[in-house]
Scaffold this motif. Structure first.
Motif, short mmCIF file in Angstrom:
data_model
loop_
_atom_site.label_atom_id
_atom_site.label_comp_id
_atom_site.label_asym_id
_atom_site.label_seq_id
_atom_site.Cartn_x
_atom_site.Cartn_y
_atom_site.Cartn_z
N HIS A 125 43.48 38.95 51.97
CA HIS A 125 44.83 39.02 52.49
C HIS A 125 45.87 39.22 51.39
O HIS A 125 46.97 39.70 51.66
N VAL A 126 45.54 38.82 50.16
CA VAL A 126 46.52 38.87 49.07
C VAL A 126 46.93 40.30 48.76
O VAL A 126 48.10 40.56 48.48
N GLY A 127 45.98 41.25 48.81
CA GLY A 127 46.36 42.64 48.62
C GLY A 127 45.68 43.31 47.45
O GLY A 127 44.49 43.07 47.19
N GLU A 128 46.43 44.13 46.73
CA GLU A 128 45.87 44.95 45.66
C GLU A 128 45.41 44.09 44.48
O GLU A 128 45.76 42.92 44.36
N ILE A 129 44.64 44.72 43.58
CA ILE A 129 43.99 43.98 42.51
C ILE A 129 44.98 43.30 41.57
O ILE A 129 44.71 42.21 41.05
N ASP A 130 46.16 43.89 41.36
CA ASP A 130 47.14 43.23 40.50
C ASP A 130 47.63 41.93 41.12
O ASP A 130 47.85 40.94 40.41
N ARG A 131 47.77 41.91 42.45
CA ARG A 131 48.15 40.67 43.14
C ARG A 131 46.98 39.68 43.12
O ARG A 131 47.20 38.46 43.02
N ILE A 132 45.76 40.18 43.19
CA ILE A 132 44.60 39.30 43.08
C ILE A 132 44.61 38.61 41.72
O ILE A 132 44.37 37.40 41.62
N ARG A 133 44.87 39.35 40.68
CA ARG A 133 44.91 38.76 39.33
C ARG A 133 46.00 37.69 39.25
O ARG A 133 45.78 36.62 38.66
N ALA A 134 47.17 37.97 39.83
CA ALA A 134 48.25 36.99 39.81
C ALA A 134 47.86 35.73 40.57
O ALA A 134 48.16 34.60 40.15
N TYR A 135 47.20 35.90 41.69
CA TYR A 135 46.70 34.78 42.50
C TYR A 135 45.70 33.94 41.70
O TYR A 135 45.80 32.69 41.64
N LEU A 136 44.76 34.59 41.05
CA LEU A 136 43.75 33.86 40.29
C LEU A 136 44.36 33.12 39.10
O LEU A 136 43.94 32.01 38.76
N ARG A 137 45.34 33.74 38.45
CA ARG A 137 46.03 33.05 37.34
C ARG A 137 46.82 31.85 37.85
O ARG A 137 46.87 30.80 37.20
N CYS A 138 47.47 32.02 38.99
CA CYS A 138 48.28 30.94 39.55
C CYS A 138 47.40 29.73 39.90
O CYS A 138 47.75 28.58 39.60
N VAL A 139 46.25 29.98 40.52
CA VAL A 139 45.32 28.89 40.83
C VAL A 139 44.81 28.26 39.54
O VAL A 139 44.69 27.03 39.44
N ASN A 143 43.77 43.43 55.57
CA ASN A 143 42.69 43.01 54.68
C ASN A 143 42.39 44.13 53.69
O ASN A 143 42.18 45.27 54.10
N THR A 144 42.38 43.81 52.41
CA THR A 144 42.09 44.79 51.37
C THR A 144 40.68 44.57 50.83
O THR A 144 40.30 43.44 50.50
N ALA A 145 39.91 45.65 50.78
CA ALA A 145 38.54 45.57 50.31
C ALA A 145 38.50 45.63 48.79
O ALA A 145 39.17 46.47 48.18
N HIS A 146 37.71 44.75 48.19
CA HIS A 146 37.53 44.73 46.74
C HIS A 146 36.04 44.61 46.43
O HIS A 146 35.36 43.74 47.02
N PRO A 147 35.51 45.42 45.52
CA PRO A 147 34.14 45.18 45.06
C PRO A 147 34.01 43.78 44.47
O PRO A 147 34.91 43.32 43.75
N VAL A 148 32.92 43.12 44.75
CA VAL A 148 32.71 41.77 44.22
C VAL A 148 32.77 41.78 42.69
O VAL A 148 33.32 40.87 42.06
N ALA A 149 32.23 42.82 42.08
CA ALA A 149 32.24 42.92 40.61
C ALA A 149 33.66 42.94 40.07
O ALA A 149 33.95 42.35 39.02
#
Length: 247
Positions: free
Chosen positions: A113-127, A199-205
């Motif tokens: 739900h978070v979105g594109e990979i740059d937002r994923i990175r921001a989410y992971l850093r925030c956590v 929902n945005t699809a991301h490769p697990v890798a």
């Protein structure tokens, strides 16, 4: 990320509760296994109506819940009344907690739900900033296989509510989930609602790489019904769970 109205939050509790209830128990067992001597504190990112948080609170955990939806937070506040839970209405990519927690979870495909990979990175850093050194982070995610699957519309209803869930066509790496329905009162009045979850699809890798870039040490990827056992090919499953540790 989607903003959910009050009526949808009510329907969520009625029709979607079994999955977070099951995963709440599973994440609690996992944390007890990997960190038996850990402080009992949980950060629930994308806490929704507080179903997972309530399971941890009943086990004596101090809870911090974060969700973008004021409507979801309002229901979580009612569910967790009488505890010292801190609930924060904020985006998963930009929040601060009053005190770090030993374990963080995100359940029901929050990562997608978070979105594109740059937002994923921001989410992971925030956590990462919100978890104590040596703490753990677990989340589930739909894989590309899961988001590509053709799923027929699903209708759920009882005497006071009805919901129709339909998956839209894939648009690049995004696939919308359209949810419509209504709540009915005893005097026959109906409150309709509609929301779309992208929902945005991301490769697990790619997700594992982003985890490492954010400072996490990825532990393993598992099936959601067995969080302790690594799977050899995560992309072969429609949904997986990821576990990581903070140095």
């Amino acid at each position: 990320m989607a903003e959910y109205v009050d009526a949808f939050a009510t329907a969520y509790d009625r029709f979607w509760a079994p999955y977070p209830e099951r995963m709440g128990d599973a994440w609690l067992r996992l944390h007890t296994h990997v960190a038996p001597e850990s402080e009992r504190s949980l950060l629930d990112v994308g806490c929704g109506t507080g179903i997972v948080a309530a399971r941890f609170a009943s086990a004596g955990y101090r809870i911090v819940g974060v969700d973008v939806s004021e409507a979801m937070i309002a229901r979580a506040r009612k569910r967790l009344a009488g505890t010292d839970t801190v609930l924060i209405a904020a985006d998963a990519t930009a929040f601060e907690v009053p005190r770090p927690c030993a374990f963080a979870v995100s359940t029901y495909d929050i990562l997608n739900h978070v979105g594109e990979i740059d937002r994923i990175r921001a989410y992971l850093r925030c956590v990462h900033r919100a978890v104590t050194p040596g703490g753990w982070f677990g989340f589930d995610m739909s894989t590309i296989k899961g988001l590509l699957a053709d799923v027929p519309p699903v209708t759920r209803q009882d005497e006071t509510a009805s919901v129709v869930v339909a998956r839209g066509p894939l648009d690049g790496d995004r696939r919308p989930l359209h949810i419509t329905g209504e709540l009915r009162t005893s005097d026959g009045r109906a409150t309709p609602f509609a929301t779309t979850i992208n929902n945005t699809a991301h490769p697990v890798a790619d997700v594992l790489s982003a985890l490492a870039d954010a400072g996490w040490v990825p532990s393993h990827v598992a099936a959601i019904d067995d969080l302790l056992t690594p799977v050899p090919d995560p992309e072969a499953l429609p949904r997986v769970a990821v576990l990581a540790r903070r140095d």
